[in-house]
Write a protein that holds these residues in place. Structure first.
Motif, PDB file in Angstrom:
ATOM      1  N   LYS A 129       3.102  -1.464   7.287  1.00 55.22           N
ATOM      2  CA  LYS A 129       1.756  -1.102   6.821  1.00 55.22           C
ATOM      3  C   LYS A 129       1.560   0.405   6.912  1.00 55.22           C
ATOM      4  O   LYS A 129       1.016   1.034   5.988  1.00 55.22           O
ATOM      5  CB  LYS A 129       0.708  -1.835   7.657  1.00 55.22           C
ATOM      6  CG  LYS A 129      -0.721  -1.589   7.198  1.00 55.22           C
ATOM      7  CD  LYS A 129      -1.730  -2.327   8.081  1.00 55.22           C
ATOM      8  CE  LYS A 129      -1.633  -3.816   7.911  1.00 55.22           C
ATOM      9  NZ  LYS A 129      -2.702  -4.537   8.659  1.00 55.22           N
ATOM     10  N   HIS A 133       4.470  -3.221   1.376  1.00 53.93           N
ATOM     11  CA  HIS A 133       3.652  -4.437   1.311  1.00 53.93           C
ATOM     12  C   HIS A 133       4.455  -5.720   1.452  1.00 53.93           C
ATOM     13  O   HIS A 133       3.916  -6.746   1.878  1.00 53.93           O
ATOM     14  CB  HIS A 133       2.898  -4.485  -0.023  1.00 53.93           C
ATOM     15  CG  HIS A 133       2.156  -3.221  -0.322  1.00 53.93           C
ATOM     16  ND1 HIS A 133       2.453  -2.416  -1.401  1.00 53.93           N
ATOM     17  CD2 HIS A 133       1.152  -2.606   0.353  1.00 53.93           C
ATOM     18  CE1 HIS A 133       1.645  -1.365  -1.398  1.00 53.93           C
ATOM     19  NE2 HIS A 133       0.849  -1.456  -0.347  1.00 53.93           N
ATOM     20  N   VAL A 171      -2.047  -8.460   0.049  1.00 47.80           N
ATOM     21  CA  VAL A 171      -1.589  -7.364   0.914  1.00 47.80           C
ATOM     22  C   VAL A 171      -2.615  -6.242   1.027  1.00 47.80           C
ATOM     23  O   VAL A 171      -2.372  -5.234   1.695  1.00 47.80           O
ATOM     24  CB  VAL A 171      -0.232  -6.807   0.446  1.00 47.80           C
ATOM     25  CG1 VAL A 171       0.835  -7.890   0.465  1.00 47.80           C
ATOM     26  CG2 VAL A 171      -0.341  -6.164  -0.932  1.00 47.80           C
TER      27      VAL A 171
END
Length: 969
Positions: free
Chosen positions: A152, A157, A364
């Protein structure tokens, strides 16, 4: 009717499972609205562009960056997969590429063991084979979660992990270490735990390589491997993890490039391009509704099938949603547009994949996309939590599969003569260095088995380790000539074999019969080497299990759980509740010490909960700066000898009933009979509450003239029967003078007032008492009963007899007695006159070995599986008997001050114990915090007139910093 009802229930359960959509978020209404709004604005070319995940690099030139930018701007590609190799540059590129795209880009990475698989200076977790050895699946969840945080932060993702291939073929050239092992249940549990962990951070996991790459002997990067099992076998092994992990909600799956005739009749058609495998099996029969990604389409497993454009189109027609590393993107888009116009690529088929890709982007968090921050990126990508977790993973994976005659963990260090032999051509220094921290381990090498065997004569136990290169695809096979060496050594010695490679490296060993201990450490990392060495000596427990079969000898799931021996371990500060940043303030103190010429160099060690977590060396041996201090440098411990040299045998003798604490010294030591010290008790003498003089300057009456030249009646420049006591280089004292020293002590006047006054005199006398009681020299006794069994190799008297001079730190340039640089000869004049062996001074050592003795005291006599004395015996000596008289000390042990004096920082508990030394040494341990602290220096260099170290209370200042580093627990 009853059977029909059961069937209906089963059917409903299957449908419920099949209908579960892992891409659907909790706010599904908002998600669908976002997806619909974007779909409504997209033309055909934009939709087709979403299907492509193009390879991007952070270490290529501007031409490559322009190439990627053009694909985004002109051809609307929807995803990137980043490869090598700069984390900061990748973030900068991600921000730039995202700014060019109307629809946020999905960023992927192959990070099976973390970002370090692709990006330098980031965290690498262990390979899956090592993780498969861990009993506690929760650790896999924690690893997945931590990896998700990294992804992250880096702007990734989707991570193309976990590998869920069940590696049933030891010859598999491409999976191997990337698999959790041979057991389908273990593979499944580990994969699910990892998936739940990483997806808890909104990073999508991807199970690969469907339908199962575990039983292949070919590399799909180079050719099209075949999986020739029937459907019964495929369903029970290869497809089993996918069935379970789909039920648990994994977001995506990657299709491998495999020939699987039982599933796809066309043996030349890769599974990644097979409608039968992708759509009929995975999507329809198994009910998977997540994102489906091809394996990299530049791999030979697919690239040889047809042109790149045709392969990319075929992959979509087969049911894949996202094309990973496609070639000829522009031509492929053109071909797909033609196929769409002809109806070959239907609108429904295209929209299905585009919709899933957009749902993934929402899942995501790309519907709330914000540019990434570069500030503090690298520190965010490698945290204390990462280091702690990595240690836990390795500690739980190292596996013992054979332990004949309880060779592990290694015991009886005083009697066990240890040697080490290396197999393999790769780095082994962390392993060897750590072994040497525990005991004297001699490294043996030779050009032939015969030469090595000859050098090994006389050794009891031989530790052999095999080191392969660090890499998922590393050659794990031990060379034939090294296998011969292994077997020959094992015929003649106790052998512990430690393999820093795939457990499959053991397959070539014909017989395990003569190998007493076998350890699998899985990877040749510095951390694995360090931790495995600690386990060999019992600092940590062995917990791991084999993730694969080793012939019929050692079955998957087998592993001996061996408890440690309470020897000191080595770790990082946060592992024991200390803050590394606060501890690092000691560096600044050390800099002041050296720059201010308080001492030319020093060692500082901090341990807690039985683990050394700070162990540093600073400066040089002397101010000429020719020889740096390191952790192996040996210091004169001065009066620290009282608790590490004199006291251990005193405790032992008292415990064995040789005397009691209230016995008068006159009864124990005939020289004191009828003297003014006759009735002084042991308790009083060791508490420094006995009217004894602090010291006697024996040497002052033995020198003459303005130059203070040693008198010839007492000293000789050559060693002989009459002059045998070495007090310095080329200076020997009369052999009979020891008795004179004892008589001088007996004749010395007592002080008038009974009050606390530190005195070293009892320790001369106790040396004589101990030697006469046990009929051996005190240095021999200490080594036999304490230093040898503890593995405290450097704790010695007269170190020049055992160590090279270059390793010993000089103390003082003695200009008033011995007239030379004292280098390896004891600094204390009185101890020198005792031949360098005394209870008051004379001991030399490193911080590491001082800490072993202090830890043994802290554990009240227990260490390394042995009891050196009873807990109650230690408590008896660590007690203040005259506290009401203002005496802070226990029996020989110094303890925290009761007044304004600076014995300690004033910030440790009254249970603490330790001692300081005149040469600039200091050690203390606190049972309440379980902290052991060691400070060694040669502050008396060049002369004892230099007492800046004491005047600035440096040793207690450092002690205060250690206390302040304790994290609230």
């Amino acid at each position: 009717m009853k059977k029909i009802a059961v069937l209906i229930v089963l059917l409903m359960a299957f449908q419920a499972r099949a209908q579960k959509d892992p891409l659907q978020t909790k706010d599904s209404i908002a998600q669908n609205k976002w997806v619909d709004s974007i779909m409504a604005t997209m033309n055909v070319e934009e939709k087709i562009g979403q299907l492509f995940m193009v390879a991007a690099y952070s270490n290529k030139d501007e031409a490559h960056e322009k190439f990627i930018s053009d694909l985004i701007e002109k051809h609307h590609i929807g995803a990137l997969i980043f490869f090598q190799d700069q984390a900061v540059k990748q973030v900068e590129l991600t921000n730039r590429y995202q700014s060019l795209s109307r629809i946020p880009l999905l960023i992927g990475i192959d990070g099976e063991w973390g970002l370090r698989m692709r990006l330098q200076n980031t965290v690498a977790f262990p390979y899956n084979m090592a993780l498969g050895a861990i009993r506690n699946d929760k650790l896999l969840y924690e690893m997945g979660k931590q990896m998700g945080k990294h992804m992250k932060r880096e702007g990734v993702h989707i991570n193309f992990a976990p590998v869920v291939d069940v590696n049933t073929n030891p010859l598999n050239p491409v999976i191997g270490n990337r698999s959790y092992g041979e057991d389908k249940d273990n593979v499944t549990r580990k994969a699910i735990a990892f998936t739940k962990g990483i997806q808890s951070e909104q990073i999508m996991a991807c199970a690969k390589h469907f339908p199962g790459h575990g039983d292949t002997a070919q590399d799909s990067h180079k050719t099209l491997p075949s999986v020739l099992h029937d459907t019964t076998r495929l369903n029970s092994i290869e497809l089993y993890p996918y069935t379970k992990i789909i039920e648990q909600g994994i977001g995506s799956a990657m299709i491998g490039h495999l020939s699987v005739p039982a599933l796809e009749p066309n043996v030349n058609l890769p599974s990644s391009l097979s409608y039968n495998i992708v759509t009929k099996l995975l999507k329809e029969k198994m009910g998977f509704k997540g994102l489906i990604v091809t394996d990299a389409l530049n791999m030979k497993g697919s690239a040889d099938f047809a042109s790149s454009e045709e392969i990319n189109l075929q992959a979509i027609l087969a049911g894949n949603d996202l094309l990973d590393v496609p070639l000829n993107v522009v031509k492929s888009i053109q071909l797909m547009k033609k196929a769409y116009a002809k109806g070959t690529l239907s609108e429904d088929r295209l929209n299905e994949s585009v919709r899933k890709i957009l749902k993934t982007k929402y899942w995501v968090g790309l519907h709330n996309y914000e540019p990434l921050k570069v500030e503090n990126l690298m520190s965010d990508l490698h945290t204390v939590e990462d280091d702690l977790l990595n240690r836990r993973l390795v500690e739980n994976s190292v596996t013992v599969i054979q332990n004949k005659n309880d060779v592990l963990p290694v015991k009886n260090l005083g009697e066990n003569k240890l040697a080490y032999v290396k197999l393999g051509k790769h780095n082994n220094s962390p392993f060897v260095n750590r072994l040497k921290d525990y005991a004297k381990v001699d490294v043996i090498s030779g050009k032939s088995a015969a030469e090595i065997l000859n050098k090994l004569k006389g050794y009891t136990t031989v530790i052999i380790s095999f080191h392969t290169s660090l890499g998922a695809y590393a050659n794990y096979k031990i060379d034939d000539d090294e296998l011969l060496i292994l077997q020959e050594i094992a015929k003649n010695h106790k052998v512990i074999l430690d393999v820093f490679a795939s457990p499959y490296s053991l397959l070539k060993i014909k017989s395990y019969e003569n190998i007493d201990g076998i350890i699998v450490s899985y990877q040749n990392t510095g951390l694995a080497q360090d931790i495995s060495a600690q386990m060999i000596f019992g600092a940590l427990d062995f917990k791991g299990v084999l993730p694969v079969n080793i012939k019929d000898d050692f079955k998957v799931g087998f592993g001996l759980q061996l408890a440690g021996l309470n020897r000191m371990g080595y770790s990082i500060p946060e592992d024991v509740g200390l803050d590394r940043n606060r501890l690092q303030r000691i560096d600044s103190v050390a800099e002041v010490v050296i720059d201010s010429m308080m001492a030319p160099g020093m060692q500082v060690l901090v341990a807690r909960h039985g683990k050394i977590v700070y162990r540093k060396a600073y400066g040089f041996h002397t101010y000429d700066k020719k020889k740096k201090v390191d952790n192996n440098s040996i210091y004169d411990l001065a009066s620290v000898t009282k608790i590490l040299g004199g006291l251990p045998m005193i405790i032992k003798a008292e415990e064995e009933g040789k005397f009691d604490l209230d016995a008068p010294l006159g009864e124990l030591m005939p020289v004191l009979k009828d003297s003014n010290k006759d009735t002084v008790t042991v308790r009083e003498a060791l508490s420094h509450f006995a009217k004894l003089m602090p010291y006697i300057p024996y040497y002052e009456t033995m020198v003459e003239g303005e130059e203070n030249t040693p008198m010839k009646k007492y000293f000789s420049t050559t060693n002989s029967g009459k002059y045998s006591i070495k007090v310095a280089e080329n200076l020997y004292l009369r052999t009979d003078y020891r008795d004179t020293i004892f008589q001088l002590i007996a004749d010395a006047p007592q002080r008038d007032v009974l009050e606390y006054k530190y005195s070293g005199l009892p320790f001369y006398l106790f040396k004589d008492y101990i030697e006469k009681t046990y009929k051996e020299s005190m240095d021999v006794l200490n080594h036999k009963y304490f230093y040898g069994p503890l593995g405290a190799v450097t704790l010695v008297y007269n170190p020049l007899n055992k160590f090279p001079k270059s390793r010993i730190v000089p103390t003082e340039k003695d200009e008033f007695f011995r007239h030379q640089l004292l280098h390896g000869n004891v600094h204390d004049e009185g101890a020198a006159m005792m031949g360098g062996v005394s209870g008051n001074a004379g001991l030399f050592g490193t911080s590491n070995d001082v800490a072993k003795m202090m830890q043994m005291f802290l554990q009240k006599g227990y260490y390394g599986g042995e009891s050196y004395f009873k807990p109650e015996s230690f408590d008896k000596f660590n007690r203040r008997y005259f506290e009401d008289k203002g005496v802070r000390r226990g029996l020989a042990f110094d303890k925290p001050q009761l007044d304004e004096s600076m014995a300690t920082c004033g910030c440790i508990s009254f249970k603490s114990f330790g001692h300081s030394g005149y040469t600039g040494t200091y050690t203390f341990a606190d049972p309440e915090t379980e902290i052991v602290y060691v400070f060694l220096s040669n502050r008396v260099y060049p002369t004892r007139e230099n007492n800046k170290l004491g005047e600035a209370d440096i040793r207690t200042v450092v002690q205060m910093l250690i206390q302040e580093a304790i994290i609230n627990e």
